[in-house]
Enzyme design. Structure first.
Site, PDB file in Angstrom:
ATOM      1  N   SER A  66     123.630 -26.467 -46.863  1.00  0.00           N
ATOM      2  CA  SER A  66     124.557 -25.824 -47.797  1.00  0.00           C
ATOM      3  C   SER A  66     125.158 -26.772 -48.829  1.00  0.00           C
ATOM      4  CB  SER A  66     125.683 -25.122 -47.034  1.00  0.00           C
ATOM      5  OG  SER A  66     125.219 -23.920 -46.470  1.00  0.00           O
ATOM      6  N   LYS A  69     124.785 -25.759 -52.350  1.00  0.00           N
ATOM      7  CA  LYS A  69     125.716 -24.879 -53.053  1.00  0.00           C
ATOM      8  C   LYS A  69     126.594 -25.629 -54.053  1.00  0.00           C
ATOM      9  CE  LYS A  69     125.917 -21.369 -49.383  1.00  0.00           C
ATOM     10  NZ  LYS A  69     125.580 -21.874 -48.052  1.00  0.00           N
ATOM     11  N   SER A 126     131.205 -20.690 -47.594  1.00  0.00           N
ATOM     12  CA  SER A 126     129.792 -21.085 -47.596  1.00  0.00           C
ATOM     13  C   SER A 126     128.870 -19.878 -47.466  1.00  0.00           C
ATOM     14  CB  SER A 126     129.510 -22.093 -46.471  1.00  0.00           C
ATOM     15  OG  SER A 126     128.313 -22.795 -46.724  1.00  0.00           O
ATOM     16  N   LYS A 228     132.191 -30.194 -49.722  1.00  0.00           N
ATOM     17  CA  LYS A 228     131.355 -29.153 -49.139  1.00  0.00           C
ATOM     18  C   LYS A 228     130.655 -29.658 -47.885  1.00  0.00           C
ATOM     19  CE  LYS A 228     129.577 -25.032 -49.233  1.00  0.00           C
ATOM     20  NZ  LYS A 228     129.484 -25.101 -47.737  1.00  0.00           N
TER      21      LYS A 228
END
Length: 389
Positions: A66, A69, A126, A228
């Site tokens: 992720s 992202k 997320s 993140k």
């Protein structure tokens, strides 16, 4: 030519002292070794200078999970910034977005959701479903959106990255590196400081469902304000973190850690190391007069010179007074000169090692002078003796 006008006092005297040989014991600077990090890859860099303070396997291509992202959000921010999108625009949720597995924001098929809410769903929750919904709205499909991601990666200098989807679910030929993620994060914070604050938000409620940010450092360290997390079986536990202490911002990336706690603690170790043993200083401000230069054949004789961007240095702690600066300005600058033209350099050294270098530019334009000014200066230039005579 070395000029001293408007130099900070410490740099002025450092220039004078530069010609004096250093004692043998001052020849080197000792900094404690960076901590050993239990992960596949990591990097720690200073946000303002890009100086790498610690790294291991930072250019190894790995599955980013992720962390993908971060690029997806960057693309959306760019589209908002150039006026193609607005945060209040509504996005219709497709069946594909709704069906996307993994972490979710829990959007519903056919419902309309604001772009800002989808962004918060990506950043904080997320949500893979939110990532796909944004990708489809912006580019029509994920494949085209991935092309946009790759174009931005190339522009930013992310040399070892390639994206195939918007969310980081396992797919062939989808990879990045710790160094590239640090470059991306640096660009995101610099270009979108007002939007970056969303990365520090600890929870977000959508559809009456409260979800918490998986970045444990937001609760453990008040200086951390992003960025993140990511996890898949292939990628392991990953985290990009950023922290700001006393006007010094560091970015750390850990990929392939063994657990959620490990990725948090290893990033914390990197950040603590950087803040404990290094310091960052802004020596010169952008677009302010640093010196003046003689201009020939122009409608004025003097030209103000400065920097296009702020000049920062990252150095080991307690060595600020050892910095030395040399300004070199081009000889015989002849009009016309456009604002922004490169006319020299500023070099900052620490015990003989260059720690910062930036181009000097013309802060204003100088037009060509009239016929009499040009003829007079032509004669004066002929009378000037070459250097060394």
């Amino acid at each position: 030519m070395i000029l001293f006008k408007n130099l900070p006092v410490f740099l002025f005297f450092s220039l004078i002292l530069a010609a004096i040989p250093a004692n043998a014991e001052d020849a080197g600077i000792s900094t404690p070794a960076a901590p050993t990090i239990a992960a596949s890859s990591h990097i720690l860099l200073d946000y303002n200078t890009g100086k790498v303070l610690a790294e291991n396997n930072a250019d190894v291509k790995l599955a980013p999970a992720s962390l993908t992202k971060i690029m997806s959000v960057y693309v959306v921010f760019r589209e908002v910034g150039n006026g193609h999108l607005h945060f209040d625009d509504m996005v219709t949720i497709s069946k594909k977005a709704w069906e996307t597995p993994g972490s979710r924001m829990f959007v519903e098929v056919g419902k309309q959701v604001k772009i800002q809410d989808l962004l918060l769903g990506v950043i904080i929750q997320s949500g893979n479903d939110a990532s796909v919904a944004l990708a489809e709205h912006i580019a029509g499909n994920e494949t085209t959106f991935a092309d946009m991601m790759n174009q931005h990666a190339e522009r930013l200098g992310m040399k070892n990255s390639h994206f195939e989807d918007s969310n980081g679910l396992p797919i062939e030929n989808h990879y990045t590196t710790a160094r590239d993620l640090a470059i991306l994060t640096q660009a995101l914070i610099k270009e979108f400081p007002d939007y970056y604050r969303w990365f520090s938000q600890k929870e977000f409620t959508f559809n009456n469902i409260v979800q918490h940010n998986r970045n444990k450092l937001l609760s453990r360290d008040e200086s951390v304000d992003g960025v993140k997390t990511g996890f898949t079986d292939a990628a392991g536990y990953c985290l990009v973190a950023s922290a700001l202490r006393n006007d010094m911002r560091l970015i750390s990336v850990v990929m392939g850690a063994g657990s959620p706690n490990s990725r948090a603690s290893e990033n914390q170790n990197l950040l603590n190391y950087g803040f404990r043993f290094f310091e960052s200083h802004k020596l010169y401000q952008a677009k302010t007069v640093l010196s003046e230069a003689r201009v020939w054949k122009g409608d004025t004789k003097n030209l103000q010179i400065g920097l296009a961007e702020d000049l920062y240095v990252t150095i080991p702690r307690r060595h600020y007074d050892d910095l030395k600066a040399i300004i070199t300005i081009d000889k015989k600058i002849v009009a016309p000169v456009k604002a922004g033209t490169k006319l020299g350099k500023v070099n900052v050294t620490l015990k003989g090692e260059v720690v910062a270098e930036k181009d000097l530019i013309a802060l204003k334009s100088v037009e060509q002078g009239n016929i009499f000014q040009r003829l007079y200066d032509s004669g004066m230039m002929l009378l000037e003796k070459p250097d060394g005579q």
